[in-house]
Motif scaffolding. Structure first.
Motif, PDB file in Angstrom:
ATOM      1  N   LYS A 101      -0.538  20.867   4.234  1.00 24.07           N
ATOM      2  CA  LYS A 101       0.899  20.541   4.247  1.00 24.07           C
ATOM      3  C   LYS A 101       1.148  19.099   3.802  1.00 24.07           C
ATOM      4  O   LYS A 101       2.078  18.813   3.061  1.00 24.07           O
ATOM      5  N   ALA A 102       0.336  18.168   4.304  1.00 21.14           N
ATOM      6  CA  ALA A 102       0.499  16.758   3.902  1.00 21.14           C
ATOM      7  C   ALA A 102      -0.807  16.018   4.111  1.00 21.14           C
ATOM      8  O   ALA A 102      -1.533  16.270   5.081  1.00 21.14           O
ATOM      9  N   THR A 103      -1.087  15.105   3.183  1.00 21.95           N
ATOM     10  CA  THR A 103      -2.305  14.298   3.302  1.00 21.95           C
ATOM     11  C   THR A 103      -1.946  12.806   3.298  1.00 21.95           C
ATOM     12  O   THR A 103      -0.793  12.442   3.045  1.00 21.95           O
ATOM     13  N   VAL A 104      -2.953  12.002   3.579  1.00 24.73           N
ATOM     14  CA  VAL A 104      -2.717  10.548   3.676  1.00 24.73           C
ATOM     15  C   VAL A 104      -2.714   9.904   2.284  1.00 24.73           C
ATOM     16  O   VAL A 104      -2.038   8.913   2.046  1.00 24.73           O
ATOM     17  N   GLY A 105      -3.496  10.500   1.359  1.00 25.62           N
ATOM     18  CA  GLY A 105      -3.563   9.971   0.004  1.00 25.62           C
ATOM     19  C   GLY A 105      -4.710   9.003  -0.182  1.00 25.62           C
ATOM     20  O   GLY A 105      -5.611   8.911   0.673  1.00 25.62           O
ATOM     21  N   SER A 106      -4.688   8.273  -1.276  1.00 24.36           N
ATOM     22  CA  SER A 106      -5.795   7.358  -1.575  1.00 24.36           C
ATOM     23  C   SER A 106      -5.611   6.024  -0.839  1.00 24.36           C
ATOM     24  O   SER A 106      -4.613   5.821  -0.138  1.00 24.36           O
ATOM     25  N   ILE A 107      -6.589   5.145  -1.051  1.00 24.20           N
ATOM     26  CA  ILE A 107      -6.558   3.871  -0.311  1.00 24.20           C
ATOM     27  C   ILE A 107      -7.013   2.719  -1.213  1.00 24.20           C
ATOM     28  O   ILE A 107      -7.898   2.915  -2.065  1.00 24.20           O
ATOM     29  N   GLY A 108      -6.385   1.570  -1.068  1.00 28.16           N
ATOM     30  CA  GLY A 108      -6.699   0.411  -1.911  1.00 28.16           C
ATOM     31  C   GLY A 108      -8.159  -0.005  -1.777  1.00 28.16           C
ATOM     32  O   GLY A 108      -8.641  -0.181  -0.657  1.00 28.16           O
ATOM     33  N   ILE A 109      -8.831  -0.162  -2.922  1.00 31.38           N
ATOM     34  CA  ILE A 109     -10.283  -0.407  -2.916  1.00 31.38           C
ATOM     35  C   ILE A 109     -10.645  -1.753  -2.278  1.00 31.38           C
ATOM     36  O   ILE A 109     -11.662  -1.863  -1.594  1.00 31.38           O
ATOM     37  N   THR A 110      -9.837  -2.770  -2.461  1.00 30.22           N
ATOM     38  CA  THR A 110     -10.174  -4.073  -1.866  1.00 30.22           C
ATOM     39  C   THR A 110      -9.338  -4.397  -0.632  1.00 30.22           C
ATOM     40  O   THR A 110      -9.837  -5.013   0.307  1.00 30.22           O
ATOM     41  N   THR A 111      -8.088  -3.963  -0.633  1.00 28.84           N
ATOM     42  CA  THR A 111      -7.203  -4.336   0.490  1.00 28.84           C
ATOM     43  C   THR A 111      -7.091  -3.243   1.558  1.00 28.84           C
ATOM     44  O   THR A 111      -6.556  -3.491   2.632  1.00 28.84           O
ATOM     45  N   LYS A 112      -7.534  -2.040   1.206  1.00 27.71           N
ATOM     46  CA  LYS A 112      -7.421  -0.868   2.102  1.00 27.71           C
ATOM     47  C   LYS A 112      -5.965  -0.476   2.355  1.00 27.71           C
ATOM     48  O   LYS A 112      -5.656   0.210   3.316  1.00 27.71           O
ATOM     49  N   ARG A 113      -5.078  -0.969   1.506  1.00 26.56           N
ATOM     50  CA  ARG A 113      -3.670  -0.578   1.659  1.00 26.56           C
ATOM     51  C   ARG A 113      -3.527   0.904   1.302  1.00 26.56           C
ATOM     52  O   ARG A 113      -3.969   1.337   0.230  1.00 26.56           O
ATOM     53  N   PRO A 114      -2.927   1.688   2.216  1.00 29.15           N
ATOM     54  CA  PRO A 114      -2.854   3.133   1.967  1.00 29.15           C
ATOM     55  C   PRO A 114      -1.786   3.515   0.941  1.00 29.15           C
ATOM     56  O   PRO A 114      -0.765   2.829   0.808  1.00 29.15           O
ATOM     57  N   GLU A 115      -2.036   4.628   0.269  1.00 34.88           N
ATOM     58  CA  GLU A 115      -1.117   5.118  -0.766  1.00 34.88           C
ATOM     59  C   GLU A 115       0.285   5.360  -0.208  1.00 34.88           C
ATOM     60  O   GLU A 115       1.280   5.040  -0.863  1.00 34.88           O
ATOM     61  N   TYR A 116       0.354   5.933   1.019  1.00 37.05           N
ATOM     62  CA  TYR A 116       1.694   6.271   1.546  1.00 37.05           C
ATOM     63  C   TYR A 116       2.582   5.036   1.708  1.00 37.05           C
ATOM     64  O   TYR A 116       3.812   5.132   1.614  1.00 37.05           O
TER      65      TYR A 116
END
Ligand SMILES: [Zn+2]
Length: 279
Positions: A101-116
């Motif tokens: 239904k819903a996922t978290v998405g990708s994540i920033g490689i250096t900052t770990k900032r999430p896609e959402y």
């Protein structure tokens, strides 16, 4: 020779004299016509002042610049959310294939900032830019801690009778070299038959505008038939992949507020071009 020159000068005088006279007559004619017109208007007003008022009002509403323009609705979906919902939903109406239904998405490689978080920020910026161009915008979510499946988001866009439904995402890949902006549009199938052409046009117009900026590497348009966000749609829809959060350069660009602003300015321009082309 002298005689000839003299006759030419006299001839010139005569011609200019005639021209002056004709101009005077014509102007007089114009003035007369205007006066008659004004008189007639007055007479009409006298005979039926209400009718005259009405016809004046009618004229007012007919003037295009005075009529209130109906705003086109753009629904913007900031992809993903804080917590995944691993419940399943069909990837198309009546389909046996299901998806999360819903996922978290990708994540920033250096900052770990999430896609959402990136998609929500970009959606808000895009909304500002589209409003400046006269569109009405509706976001499917305003916070990260929500529980909204892809089908539910798409149903919102349908309910809004969206002129265009824009889904915002940022890519992720195992290969950190993968980078660039791209657009995904629905492939032609039984669910998308009524809007895949318009979706393709919107995708092309957005990509073209974003291409103007040289520091954004382009990946073009791809067409997908397996996305719930496309198959459940009843309105033209595109998904923009802003860049790869798994690529250090793209990540830096997407986390730079000014650069993200510029990217949304270009996307909004693309939407504007598409809207004018469709009219
Ligand atoms: Zn995504």
């Amino acid at each position: 020779m002298k005689k000839l020159a003299l006759s030419l000068i006299i001839l010139a005088f005569i011609i200019s004299g005639i021209t002056l006279l004709v101009n005077y007559k014509t102007n007089e004619g114009l003035v007369n016509t205007q006066q008659t017109h004004q008189k007639n208007q007055k007479n009409v007003a006298k005979e039926n002042p209400q009718n005259h008022k009405k016809s004046q009002e009618k004229k007012k509403t007919k003037a295009p610049h005075k009529r209130k323009k109906k705003q086109l609705v753009i629904t913007i979906d900031p992809g993903h959310q804080l917590k995944a919902n691993v419940g399943q939903e069909p990837d198309a109406p009546h389909s046996l294939q299901t998806k999360y239904k819903a996922t978290v998405g990708s994540i920033g490689i250096t900052t770990k900032r999430p896609e959402y978080a990136v998609t929500l920020e970009a959606a808000k910026k895009l909304s500002v830019q589209l409003k400046k161009k006269g569109f009405k915008t509706i976001l499917t979510r305003h916070a990260n801690d929500v529980d909204l499946s892809n089908v539910e988001r798409t149903k919102q866009a349908n309910k809004n009778k969206s002129f265009l439904y824009i889904r915002i995402h940022a890519d992720g890949a195992e290969n950190p070299n993968a980078s660039g902006f791209s657009v995904i549009a629905p492939a032609k199938n039984e669910h998308t038959a009524s809007f895949y052409k318009d979706s393709k046009r919107a995708a092309e117009d957005i990509l073209k505008q974003v291409s103007h900026r040289t520091d954004t590497y382009q990946n073009g348009i791809s067409y997908r038939g397996d996305q719930a966000g496309f198959n459940w749609s009843k309105v033209p829809v595109v998904l923009v992949e802003l860049g790869f959060l798994t690529n250090p350069n793209d990540e830096k660009r997407l986390l730079d507020s000014d650069k993200l602003d510029k990217l949304t300015v270009d996307i909004a321009k693309g939407v504007e071009v598409y809207s004018k082309r469709k009219k």
